[in-house]
Structure formats: C-alpha cells, structure tokens
Design a protein around this motif. Structure first.
Motif, PDB file in Angstrom:
ATOM      1  N   PRO A 129      -2.453   1.797 -16.331  1.00 34.23           N
ATOM      2  CA  PRO A 129      -1.723   2.202 -17.543  1.00 34.23           C
ATOM      3  C   PRO A 129      -0.517   3.052 -17.146  1.00 34.23           C
ATOM      4  O   PRO A 129      -0.504   3.681 -16.080  1.00 34.23           O
ATOM      5  N   PRO A 130       0.528   3.090 -17.989  1.00 33.14           N
ATOM      6  CA  PRO A 130       1.785   3.787 -17.631  1.00 33.14           C
ATOM      7  C   PRO A 130       1.590   5.214 -17.122  1.00 33.14           C
ATOM      8  O   PRO A 130       2.189   5.602 -16.110  1.00 33.14           O
ATOM      9  N   ALA A 131       0.777   6.005 -17.774  1.00 30.71           N
ATOM     10  CA  ALA A 131       0.604   7.405 -17.355  1.00 30.71           C
ATOM     11  C   ALA A 131      -0.024   7.486 -15.967  1.00 30.71           C
ATOM     12  O   ALA A 131       0.389   8.293 -15.122  1.00 30.71           O
ATOM     13  N   GLU A 132      -1.025   6.643 -15.704  1.00 32.28           N
ATOM     14  CA  GLU A 132      -1.673   6.665 -14.392  1.00 32.28           C
ATOM     15  C   GLU A 132      -0.755   6.103 -13.309  1.00 32.28           C
ATOM     16  O   GLU A 132      -0.755   6.587 -12.166  1.00 32.28           O
ATOM     17  N   ALA A 133       0.039   5.079 -13.663  1.00 30.66           N
ATOM     18  CA  ALA A 133       1.003   4.527 -12.694  1.00 30.66           C
ATOM     19  C   ALA A 133       2.043   5.579 -12.320  1.00 30.66           C
ATOM     20  O   ALA A 133       2.455   5.690 -11.160  1.00 30.66           O
ATOM     21  N   ARG A 134       2.448   6.353 -13.312  1.00 30.24           N
ATOM     22  CA  ARG A 134       3.423   7.430 -13.058  1.00 30.24           C
ATOM     23  C   ARG A 134       2.830   8.466 -12.103  1.00 30.24           C
ATOM     24  O   ARG A 134       3.497   8.912 -11.154  1.00 30.24           O
ATOM     25  N   ALA A 145       2.363  11.036  -6.807  1.00 24.94           N
ATOM     26  CA  ALA A 145       1.494  11.381  -5.670  1.00 24.94           C
ATOM     27  C   ALA A 145       2.038  10.780  -4.385  1.00 24.94           C
ATOM     28  O   ALA A 145       2.000  11.407  -3.311  1.00 24.94           O
ATOM     29  N   GLY A 146       2.585   9.554  -4.466  1.00 22.45           N
ATOM     30  CA  GLY A 146       3.167   8.914  -3.284  1.00 22.45           C
ATOM     31  C   GLY A 146       4.390   9.654  -2.780  1.00 22.45           C
ATOM     32  O   GLY A 146       4.564   9.840  -1.569  1.00 22.45           O
ATOM     33  N   LEU A 147       5.252  10.095  -3.696  1.00 14.98           N
ATOM     34  CA  LEU A 147       6.447  10.841  -3.299  1.00 14.98           C
ATOM     35  C   LEU A 147       6.073  12.190  -2.686  1.00 14.98           C
ATOM     36  O   LEU A 147       6.677  12.628  -1.693  1.00 14.98           O
ATOM     37  N   ASP A 148       5.103  12.843  -3.287  1.00 15.19           N
ATOM     38  CA  ASP A 148       4.614  14.121  -2.757  1.00 15.19           C
ATOM     39  C   ASP A 148       4.083  13.923  -1.333  1.00 15.19           C
ATOM     40  O   ASP A 148       4.436  14.664  -0.401  1.00 15.19           O
ATOM     41  N   ALA A 149       3.255  12.898  -1.154  1.00 15.02           N
ATOM     42  CA  ALA A 149       2.681  12.636   0.168  1.00 15.02           C
ATOM     43  C   ALA A 149       3.745  12.233   1.182  1.00 15.02           C
ATOM     44  O   ALA A 149       3.675  12.614   2.356  1.00 15.02           O
ATOM     45  N   LEU A 150       4.741  11.480   0.735  1.00 11.42           N
ATOM     46  CA  LEU A 150       5.819  11.072   1.641  1.00 11.42           C
ATOM     47  C   LEU A 150       6.602  12.280   2.144  1.00 11.42           C
ATOM     48  O   LEU A 150       6.898  12.389   3.344  1.00 11.42           O
ATOM     49  N   ALA A 151       6.945  13.192   1.244  1.00  9.46           N
ATOM     50  CA  ALA A 151       7.677  14.402   1.651  1.00  9.46           C
ATOM     51  C   ALA A 151       6.889  15.193   2.682  1.00  9.46           C
ATOM     52  O   ALA A 151       7.452  15.694   3.672  1.00  9.46           O
ATOM     53  N   VAL A 172       3.505   8.305   7.651  1.00  9.26           N
ATOM     54  CA  VAL A 172       4.115   7.827   6.414  1.00  9.26           C
ATOM     55  C   VAL A 172       3.298   6.683   5.810  1.00  9.26           C
ATOM     56  O   VAL A 172       3.050   6.642   4.599  1.00  9.26           O
ATOM     57  N   LEU A 173       2.865   5.740   6.648  1.00 11.43           N
ATOM     58  CA  LEU A 173       2.063   4.625   6.141  1.00 11.43           C
ATOM     59  C   LEU A 173       0.776   5.138   5.506  1.00 11.43           C
ATOM     60  O   LEU A 173       0.374   4.687   4.422  1.00 11.43           O
ATOM     61  N   ASP A 174       0.148   6.080   6.146  1.00 15.03           N
ATOM     62  CA  ASP A 174      -1.081   6.652   5.605  1.00 15.03           C
ATOM     63  C   ASP A 174      -0.821   7.344   4.263  1.00 15.03           C
ATOM     64  O   ASP A 174      -1.648   7.305   3.354  1.00 15.03           O
ATOM     65  N   ALA A 175       0.381   7.949   4.140  1.00  8.09           N
ATOM     66  CA  ALA A 175       0.712   8.696   2.922  1.00  8.09           C
ATOM     67  C   ALA A 175       1.010   7.792   1.733  1.00  8.09           C
ATOM     68  O   ALA A 175       0.674   8.132   0.588  1.00  8.09           O
ATOM     69  N   VAL A 176       1.625   6.642   1.971  1.00 12.94           N
ATOM     70  CA  VAL A 176       2.117   5.819   0.853  1.00 12.94           C
ATOM     71  C   VAL A 176       1.397   4.484   0.732  1.00 12.94           C
ATOM     72  O   VAL A 176       1.755   3.664  -0.116  1.00 12.94           O
ATOM     73  N   GLU A 177       0.363   4.273   1.531  1.00 11.41           N
ATOM     74  CA  GLU A 177      -0.287   2.956   1.585  1.00 11.41           C
ATOM     75  C   GLU A 177      -0.828   2.520   0.224  1.00 11.41           C
ATOM     76  O   GLU A 177      -0.849   1.328  -0.108  1.00 11.41           O
ATOM     77  N   GLU A 178      -1.226   3.478  -0.603  1.00  8.24           N
ATOM     78  CA  GLU A 178      -1.820   3.137  -1.893  1.00  8.24           C
ATOM     79  C   GLU A 178      -0.815   3.254  -3.039  1.00  8.24           C
ATOM     80  O   GLU A 178      -1.200   3.270  -4.217  1.00  8.24           O
ATOM     81  N   SER A 179       0.481   3.301  -2.686  1.00  4.66           N
ATOM     82  CA  SER A 179       1.499   3.451  -3.727  1.00  4.66           C
ATOM     83  C   SER A 179       1.985   2.123  -4.288  1.00  4.66           C
ATOM     84  O   SER A 179       2.604   2.086  -5.350  1.00  4.66           O
ATOM     85  N   GLY A 180       1.773   1.030  -3.552  1.00  3.90           N
ATOM     86  CA  GLY A 180       2.126  -0.291  -4.053  1.00  3.90           C
ATOM     87  C   GLY A 180       3.527  -0.728  -3.672  1.00  3.90           C
ATOM     88  O   GLY A 180       4.395   0.104  -3.370  1.00  3.90           O
ATOM     89  N   PRO A 181       3.789  -2.047  -3.684  1.00  2.00           N
ATOM     90  CA  PRO A 181       5.098  -2.578  -3.285  1.00  2.00           C
ATOM     91  C   PRO A 181       6.267  -2.026  -4.099  1.00  2.00           C
ATOM     92  O   PRO A 181       7.373  -1.873  -3.584  1.00  2.00           O
ATOM     93  N   ALA A 182       6.026  -1.734  -5.383  1.00  2.00           N
ATOM     94  CA  ALA A 182       7.119  -1.222  -6.224  1.00  2.00           C
ATOM     95  C   ALA A 182       7.644   0.124  -5.723  1.00  2.00           C
ATOM     96  O   ALA A 182       8.788   0.499  -6.013  1.00  2.00           O
ATOM     97  N   PHE A 183       6.833   0.835  -4.964  1.00  2.00           N
ATOM     98  CA  PHE A 183       7.253   2.134  -4.416  1.00  2.00           C
ATOM     99  C   PHE A 183       8.454   1.968  -3.490  1.00  2.00           C
ATOM    100  O   PHE A 183       9.323   2.831  -3.417  1.00  2.00           O
ATOM    101  N   LEU A 184       8.508   0.834  -2.788  1.00  2.00           N
ATOM    102  CA  LEU A 184       9.621   0.572  -1.878  1.00  2.00           C
ATOM    103  C   LEU A 184      10.914   0.306  -2.639  1.00  2.00           C
ATOM    104  O   LEU A 184      12.007   0.466  -2.086  1.00  2.00           O
ATOM    105  N   ASP A 185      10.808  -0.109  -3.888  1.00  2.00           N
ATOM    106  CA  ASP A 185      12.009  -0.281  -4.705  1.00  2.00           C
ATOM    107  C   ASP A 185      12.557   1.072  -5.150  1.00  2.00           C
ATOM    108  O   ASP A 185      13.767   1.238  -5.314  1.00  2.00           O
ATOM    109  N   LEU A 186      11.672   2.030  -5.340  1.00  2.00           N
ATOM    110  CA  LEU A 186      12.103   3.372  -5.733  1.00  2.00           C
ATOM    111  C   LEU A 186      12.762   4.095  -4.557  1.00  2.00           C
ATOM    112  O   LEU A 186      13.754   4.809  -4.728  1.00  2.00           O
ATOM    113  N   VAL A 187      12.209   3.920  -3.346  1.00  2.00           N
ATOM    114  CA  VAL A 187      12.739   4.558  -2.130  1.00  2.00           C
ATOM    115  C   VAL A 187      13.075   3.437  -1.133  1.00  2.00           C
ATOM    116  O   VAL A 187      12.332   3.204  -0.169  1.00  2.00           O
ATOM    117  N   PRO A 188      14.183   2.728  -1.334  1.00  2.00           N
ATOM    118  CA  PRO A 188      14.459   1.529  -0.529  1.00  2.00           C
ATOM    119  C   PRO A 188      14.512   1.756   0.981  1.00  2.00           C
ATOM    120  O   PRO A 188      14.066   0.919   1.764  1.00  2.00           O
TER     121      PRO A 188
END
Length: 579
Positions: A426-431, A436-442, A394-410
């Motif tokens: 930019p917004p589109a790239e952040a999205r 990509a983080g959610l896909d990798a987490l699953a 999981v760490l390997d999958a989401v390591e590059e997703s950023g701290p805000a990712f933990l707010d989305l999946v507490p």
C-alpha cells in the motif's frame, strides 16, 4: 598502414602516441615533404566527446598561435572524424626527463611562464600542464606547450570547454581540479600545475606522484610536498620557495599571475648566472593578477570554522556522525564556510557530499538524492578492495528496496546494477520502505575508513519526504554520517515542518552556527586581497562597499564585479596594479 583514406596525401605514417581517446601519428606531407603530426580520434573510441575535443583544440590553437605553442596547419574532416594536423617539433617531451640543474629548470620555467602570460591574456586556460604535454629541445632550449584539448576559454564570468571535466593529471592537478572543493579553475590552476612540473624537474619526482585516483586527490588537497631544496640540497632555497608558493593549496596563496612568476624566475636565473647563488629576495614584488578575480577566501569566519572543525573531529572520533546547523541570510557565506570545511574533511581522508533544495525542483527529495549521488561518485574513486566493501554494504542496505529504488537514485546503478523484485505494498508502506532504503544507503556509504559528511543546503525548501528522512537520520545517531544542515533562518517560521523536526532533537546533540554580516575590517581585507593592494589603499573603497552591501559577502563581491564591468576598476600593465 593508412587508417583513413583521407590521409592518402601523407606518407610514412607511424604511431607516435595512442590513448583511449586519441591516436597521434607522425607523417610527411607528400606534396612538400614537410614532417607533421596527425591527431585523431582513436579507433574504437566510443566517446563522442573525443571528436568535439579535437575541433575545440583546433579553435584554441588558432587563437593562441605563436611562440611556444604547438602550431596547427589545418583540421581535416575525414569520414571517420576530424584529424588535426600539427607541426612536428622533432623534439621529445619532458615526461622522462631526469632531475635537471637549477639554472636549466629556471630557464624552462621562464619560457613556460611567458607563454602562460600570453595565453591567459587571450582568455585561454590550459588546465592540463604536465611533463608529457611540454616538448623540449635540449639543443636549443626551446619549450613548447602541447595538447589544448582540455583547455577552456574564459568569456566574462563563464568558461567554455569541449568537456565538462576540470582537466588535470595525477600528481599535477590543483586542489580545485579534484572536484572536492568549491573553488573555480582559473589562471592560478595552470600556475599550480607549472609549479608541479618545476618540482618534478628539480627533484626527479612529482609532488603527488601516484597511479591511484584517491591517493592523488588526497595529495592534492592535503599533502604539502617536501621542499625541493630538502630533497636536493643543490637547489637554491629561494628557487625552492618559488615552487612552494606555486604549490600552495589555496589559490590566493599562490602566484596570481604568470607575469609575476616570470619576473621572479628571471631574477633567480640572473642571480645564478652572475654569482652562482640566488639571493633571498622577497617573492611576488611584481605579482598582481591581470584577471579580475574577486578573492574567494573566507573572511570573518575564523571562530565559526574553528567550532566546525572541532565538531567534525569529535564526530570522527566517536564513529557516529554529529549534527551541525548553519544559518543566516542568503549570501552571508554558509556555502563558503562549508567549502572551507571540505578541505579539512578531505585532509582527514573523509568525503563531503552536498545537495541543495530548490523551491522549483520538479522531483521529490531532490536535495538528498543530489547528495547521495555525490557520495556515490566519491565512493567510486576508492581503491578496488575498499570499493568492494562499499558495494557489499550498499547492496545489503538497499536489497529489499526494489527496482524502483534505482529510478529514484539513478547513480546507485554504478554500485548496484540491479535489485530483486519486491512485493507491492500500500502507498504508505511503500513510502516507508523507500525512506528506510535511503536511510540505510546513507549509512552504508559512511564507513569506518571513509567518513562521510552530508551537506544539505536551503532546507527551508525541503519537501515533506525529505524532512521525514532527515528525522530518521537525526533521531538515530548510530552509524549515520555527519549532517551539516543549512537554511535561511528568516524564511523558517515557527510553523515550518523543519522547525518541528529540530525541536525533537536534544539541544546538546546539535552544534548551531549563526553567521552574521562582515565588518568594515573584513571587507577591507577582501578588497585588499582582490586588488593586491595594501589595506590602507583598499579602505577607501571598502567602507562604502560595506555600507551598501550591509556587510553581506555575496553582495560585496557582486558590487566589485559590477564596478569592474563598468570600467571603474582597470588593470594598469605599466604600473602592474589595479586602478
């Protein structure tokens, strides 16, 4: 040493039991010398629910006061929390009891079934029956049920309890107490646990004895215990069958009432006393649930379940998750079919994690986040060595997703407490980074030793980001979990975004299941199971129900509930049946 000044009216305080949540002391009241037990919140316990549970236990003990239930005298409000004064039974529990003679076990079972009959009629479910919660006097044969802090009170269609959990103890909890299948905890749950106690007393071992949570869950869901008379040939075969019936995985296959169980246990004991053997009499002749509980079996879906099982099996063999779609009108049984499939998944050592979309949900991607939270909770039950592997994946999958990712999946913080900062985009790239983080987490939560199935329901209400993520998972099968997708087909027009996503999939890569209405025969079977009556008698009620409900299982159940609430269905205790 007195742990609380409020207990100065007691003498001879001595620790009798200590857990993470509660401390139990034996003591004597100074004014009259009466021996008592004092149950309180354990020193250092930081769980606010512990005090709430003690107050709740006092309330239920007053309600259930009577023979074979531990008595309570009062609840003391001390500065450090509530203290429950209980009668000192002067007896030991069955926790360390060896295997006992069949006649002795039958007598214990009769006493427990009798007290369960009484408390179930009061609307109380114990939910935590195991040997340590049963006091037993070898000299008198007296049996007393202890510890009601996990108990629930049934009020109409709802249950009230001090805690949100389902209760139970390793080796003694029913399948529905594992949280892995969508079945209610009811009076039959207590009967399962009682069956596990009787099995333990007959054989010397609990049917699912383990100290490991994952193994206990697997045993409760999938492992059928070796018959008691196989382990101990001196156990009469009929007694073994009674216990096996109590331990059925499906609640409808168990005894439906404690009174019906008590009748069979009494007959077996009387046979044993008179002839030293137990006749092979038909079980359940007086077993009819006194609690109105519409059957939750799956009706008319044998073909769909077989197709679903085959698809799940092929996905497990390939290592890449398959895709199953389940469609039909609301109430037709999509969730019930998935609940039945959940048993197959759990029996195979996998995990199912579900999420439902709601058209009023305030947060984006609510359904997929709910499913990922469920998958994370399931991962946390793994043995430490396997859990360490999942944490690393999981760490390997989401390591590059950023701290805000933990707010989305507490709940991800339970596996990965923190994530390193990442550059602003930019917004589109952040999205895209988030998707990509959610896909990798699953995919990270789906491991070779722990197959994951994600169930997403009511996709007709899924938001655009959820559908983008779904498209990623659908179009790249390598390493993904199995996807079970459900929606109301009448609410999915040609222009719906989900239709466009599905159109991009090769037809052969999707197993589509369409659920239709039940026929009169299936409704008759449902009514017969609910009322514990022959199909010939159920048909008179089933035919108008099938017509009025248009064969929709949910509406059939609602009509039965309404009929019962209006007094159209009543339990006749003398006739032991519903009229």
């Amino acid at each position: 040493m007195i742990p609380d000044p409020s207990l100065s009216e007691y003498t001879g305080l001595r620790e009798a039991h200590h857990s993470d949540r509660t401390l139990v002391l034996s003591a004597h009241r100074m004014n009259d010398g009466t021996p008592v037990m004092l149950k309180m919140v354990a020193p250092g316990c930081g769980d606010p629910g512990a005090a709430r549970s003690l107050r709740w236990e006092y309330e239920l003990l007053l309600l259930a006061r009577g023979e074979a239930v531990v008595g309570t005298n009062r609840l003391i409000q001390s500065p450090s929390g509530p203290v429950l004064e209980l009668e000192d039974l002067g007896e030991i529990t069955l926790a360390n009891a060896p295997a006992l003679a069949a006649e002795q076990v039958l007598q214990i079972g009769i006493e427990l079934a009798t007290v369960l009959t009484r408390i179930h009629r009061l609307g109380v479910l114990h939910r935590d029956i195991h040997p340590e919660n049963i006091a037993y006097s070898k000299a008198t044969g007296r049996v007393t049920l202890l510890d009601f802090d996990a108990a629930a009170r049934v009020e109409g269609r709802t249950q009230r309890s001090a805690e949100a959990g389902l209760g139970g103890a390793f080796g003694y909890w029913a399948p529905e107490q594992t949280g892995r299948i969508n079945l209610p905890v009811d009076q039959r749950t207590d009967l399962y646990s009682l069956g596990a106690v009787l099995y333990r007393l007959l054989t010397g071992t609990a049917p699912g004895a383990t100290d490991d949570a994952l193994s206990a869950v697997h045993a409760a869901l999938a492992i059928v215990p070796t018959p008691a008379h196989t382990l101990r040939p001196e156990v009469p075969a009929t007694v073994s069958k009674i216990v096996a019936r109590l331990l059925a995985k499906v609640p409808e296959d168990r005894y439906q009432s404690a009174a019906g169980l008590a009748f069979d246990l009494t007959r077996a004991r009387d046979d044993l006393r008179l002839t030293r053997r137990v006749s092979d009499f038909p079980l359940g002749s007086r077993d009819v649930s006194e609690v109105f509980s519409p059957s939750r079996r799956l009706y008319g879906r044998a073909d769909a379940l077989a197709a679903l099982a085959g698809t799940l099996s092929s996905g497990a063999a390939s290592g890449n998750g398959t895709v199953v779609t389940i469609t039909g009108p609301p109430g037709v049984g999509k969730s019930a079919l998935v609940a039945e499939a959940a048993r197959l998944i759990a029996a195979g050592g996998g995990a199912i994690a579900g999420g439902r979309y709601d058209q009023t949900a305030p947060s984006p991607m609510s359904g997929i986040v709910e499913a990922l939270h469920a998958a994370i909770r399931a991962a946390l039950t793994l043995p430490e060595r396997e859990l360490a592997v999942v944490r690393a994946r999981v760490l390997d999958a989401v390591e590059e997703s950023g701290p805000a990712f933990l707010d989305l999946v507490p709940k991800l913080k339970l596996l990965v407490p923190a994530l390193p900062p990442v550059p602003e985009l930019p917004p589109a790239e952040a999205r895209n980074r988030t998707l990509a983080g959610l896909d990798a987490l699953a995919r990270a939560l789906h491991t070779p030793s722990r197959r994951l199935v994600l169930f997403l329901d009511d996709l007709q209400w899924a938001d655009a980001p959820s559908l983008e993520l779904l498209e990623r998972l659908l179009l790249t099968p390598e390493g993904r979990p199995t996807l079970m997708l459900a929606w109301r087909d009448a609410e999915l027009s040609e222009g719906h975004p989900l239709t466009a996503v599905l159109a991009r999939l090769p037809a052969e890569s999707v197993r589509a299941l369409q659920l239709g209405p039940l026929g009169v025969a299936e409704v008759t079977e449902l009514v017969a199971d609910t009322l514990s009556c022959p199909p010939s008698r159920a048909a008179e009620l089933a035919e108008p129900l099938a017509t009025k409900s248009a064969g929709n299982p949910y509406f059939v159940l609602q009509l039965l509930e309404a009929l019962h609430e209006r007094g159209g269905l009543r339990f006749d205790a003398d006739q032991r049946g519903w009229t």
